[in-house]
Design a protein around this motif. Structure first.
Motif, PDB file in Angstrom:
ATOM      1  N   PHE A  19      -6.238  56.259 -84.431  1.00  0.00           N
ATOM      2  CA  PHE A  19      -6.926  55.429 -83.443  1.00  0.00           C
ATOM      3  C   PHE A  19      -6.313  54.031 -83.404  1.00  0.00           C
ATOM      4  O   PHE A  19      -6.033  53.425 -84.439  1.00  0.00           O
ATOM      5  CB  PHE A  19      -8.407  55.354 -83.790  1.00  0.00           C
ATOM      6  N   LEU A  20      -6.131  53.525 -82.204  1.00  0.00           N
ATOM      7  CA  LEU A  20      -5.509  52.217 -82.027  1.00  0.00           C
ATOM      8  C   LEU A  20      -6.486  51.200 -81.437  1.00  0.00           C
ATOM      9  O   LEU A  20      -6.763  50.165 -82.015  1.00  0.00           O
ATOM     10  CB  LEU A  20      -4.290  52.363 -81.110  1.00  0.00           C
ATOM     11  N   ILE A  21      -7.022  51.489 -80.271  1.00  0.00           N
ATOM     12  CA  ILE A  21      -7.900  50.551 -79.586  1.00  0.00           C
ATOM     13  C   ILE A  21      -8.706  51.331 -78.556  1.00  0.00           C
ATOM     14  O   ILE A  21      -8.278  52.401 -78.107  1.00  0.00           O
ATOM     15  CB  ILE A  21      -7.089  49.416 -78.921  1.00  0.00           C
ATOM     16  N   SER A  22      -9.864  50.805 -78.179  1.00  0.00           N
ATOM     17  CA  SER A  22     -10.708  51.505 -77.225  1.00  0.00           C
ATOM     18  C   SER A  22     -11.368  50.517 -76.267  1.00  0.00           C
ATOM     19  O   SER A  22     -11.325  49.298 -76.486  1.00  0.00           O
ATOM     20  CB  SER A  22     -11.776  52.310 -77.951  1.00  0.00           C
ATOM     21  N   ILE A  23     -11.996  51.057 -75.236  1.00  0.00           N
ATOM     22  CA  ILE A  23     -12.719  50.226 -74.288  1.00  0.00           C
ATOM     23  C   ILE A  23     -13.846  51.022 -73.668  1.00  0.00           C
ATOM     24  O   ILE A  23     -13.683  52.213 -73.344  1.00  0.00           O
ATOM     25  CB  ILE A  23     -11.765  49.668 -73.204  1.00  0.00           C
ATOM     26  N   SER A  24     -14.976  50.377 -73.540  1.00  0.00           N
ATOM     27  CA  SER A  24     -16.112  50.985 -72.859  1.00  0.00           C
ATOM     28  C   SER A  24     -15.953  50.807 -71.356  1.00  0.00           C
ATOM     29  O   SER A  24     -15.337  49.846 -70.891  1.00  0.00           O
ATOM     30  CB  SER A  24     -17.397  50.322 -73.331  1.00  0.00           C
ATOM     31  N   SER A  25     -16.572  51.699 -70.595  1.00  0.00           N
ATOM     32  CA  SER A  25     -16.443  51.623 -69.143  1.00  0.00           C
ATOM     33  C   SER A  25     -17.182  50.429 -68.547  1.00  0.00           C
ATOM     34  O   SER A  25     -17.002  50.118 -67.366  1.00  0.00           O
ATOM     35  CB  SER A  25     -16.964  52.911 -68.494  1.00  0.00           C
ATOM     36  N   ILE A  26     -17.991  49.755 -69.353  1.00  0.00           N
ATOM     37  CA  ILE A  26     -18.694  48.582 -68.832  1.00  0.00           C
ATOM     38  C   ILE A  26     -17.841  47.324 -68.955  1.00  0.00           C
ATOM     39  O   ILE A  26     -18.237  46.249 -68.519  1.00  0.00           O
ATOM     40  CB  ILE A  26     -20.046  48.368 -69.536  1.00  0.00           C
ATOM     41  N   LYS A  27     -16.679  47.446 -69.567  1.00  0.00           N
ATOM     42  CA  LYS A  27     -15.778  46.314 -69.719  1.00  0.00           C
ATOM     43  C   LYS A  27     -14.497  46.562 -68.938  1.00  0.00           C
ATOM     44  O   LYS A  27     -14.194  47.693 -68.540  1.00  0.00           O
ATOM     45  CB  LYS A  27     -15.444  46.097 -71.201  1.00  0.00           C
ATOM     46  N   ASP A  28     -13.734  45.492 -68.723  1.00  0.00           N
ATOM     47  CA  ASP A  28     -12.450  45.683 -68.070  1.00  0.00           C
ATOM     48  C   ASP A  28     -11.273  45.257 -68.946  1.00  0.00           C
ATOM     49  O   ASP A  28     -10.106  45.458 -68.568  1.00  0.00           O
ATOM     50  CB  ASP A  28     -12.393  44.943 -66.725  1.00  0.00           C
ATOM     51  N   LYS A  29     -11.590  44.739 -70.135  1.00  0.00           N
ATOM     52  CA  LYS A  29     -10.511  44.304 -71.023  1.00  0.00           C
ATOM     53  C   LYS A  29     -11.009  44.299 -72.458  1.00  0.00           C
ATOM     54  O   LYS A  29     -12.149  43.917 -72.737  1.00  0.00           O
ATOM     55  CB  LYS A  29     -10.049  42.898 -70.621  1.00  0.00           C
TER      56      LYS A  29
END
Lengths: 116, 115
Positions: free
Chosen positions: B46-56
């Motif tokens: 795993f490297l990095i993730s993002i939730s769909s409520i964020k853009d960055k």
């Protein structure tokens, strides 16, 4: 102190044989997965178990049978091996619930299966 | 039917420059996106993730951008280092019944950082 371990790392066998791949995790996770990475490099989910209960079962030949003796182990048994079963098989684990931990899966090193 | 697509199988970048890896998805049910890095003969990490409520989301040299309207995400690595050379997989997560989650992976992009 490997987090997710698989044995064996390499497996070469002949068509028609039955083989097993073992997976163990020491992360305290309650959900484990088997993925197949085919020749096109896609990682595709095969099965998932939560606390020894099957929760994901994708379209996989019934020659493949997962077995989970406890939540730290998920083994994959393959009957009557075929040439097309040659691939790299990855085990993974995660938490089913619990914030971000429920989203991230941790992978084992993979088992390269070659059927001749 | 590929729900997660990485259209560039390979990318070469000079050390110190920016690496941009792209990923497109089709399923609107995906609500969490992850990038994994894979070295030969090892499992994805795993490297990095993002939730769909964020853009960055930013973590050190790694930044993931999400454009929900375009169903597109990208991973920026700056500055790129030779040790970043690996296959990068984009993955999308959707909730199944009973709170179980399933990851759907793209086919990966081989990043080579040239010294």
């Amino acid at each position: 102190d490997t987090a997710v371990s698989q044995t064996p790392k390499y497996l070469v066998t002949q068509m028609g044989n039955d083989k097993s791949i073992k997976c163990e995790q020491n992360l305290g996770h309650d959900t484990m997965y088997w993925y197949k990475q085919d020749s096109k490099k896609f990682l595709k989910i095969m099965f998932s178990y939560n606390n020894k209960e099957l929760i994901i079962n994708e379209t996989v030949p019934n020659r493949f049978s997962p077995k989970s003796p406890d939540k730290a182990h998920l083994n994959l048994h393959i009957n009557s091996l075929e040439l097309g079963d040659s691939a790299v098989y990855f085990c993974a684990s995660s938490l089913l619930r619990g914030g971000r931990g429920a989203y991230e899966q941790y992978f084992g090193p993979g088992t390269r299966l070659t059927v001749t | 039917d590929q729900q997660v697509k990485q259209n560039s199988p390979s990318l070469s970048v000079q050390e110190g420059r920016i690496s941009i890896l792209n990923c497109d998805y089709t399923n609107s049910m995906f609500d969490y996106f992850l990038w994994y890095k894979k070295y030969p003969a090892e499992g994805p990490t795993f490297l990095i993730s993002i939730s769909s409520i964020k853009d960055k989301n930013e973590d050190g040299r790694f930044t993931v951008f999400l454009n929900k309207s375009a169903k597109h995400l990208s991973l920026h690595i700056v500055p790129s280092q030779p040790g970043d050379s690996a296959v990068y997989f984009c993955a999308a997560s959707a909730e199944l019944s009973g709170s179980a989650r399933q990851l759907t992976f793209g086919s990966g992009t081989q990043l080579t950082v040239l010294p």
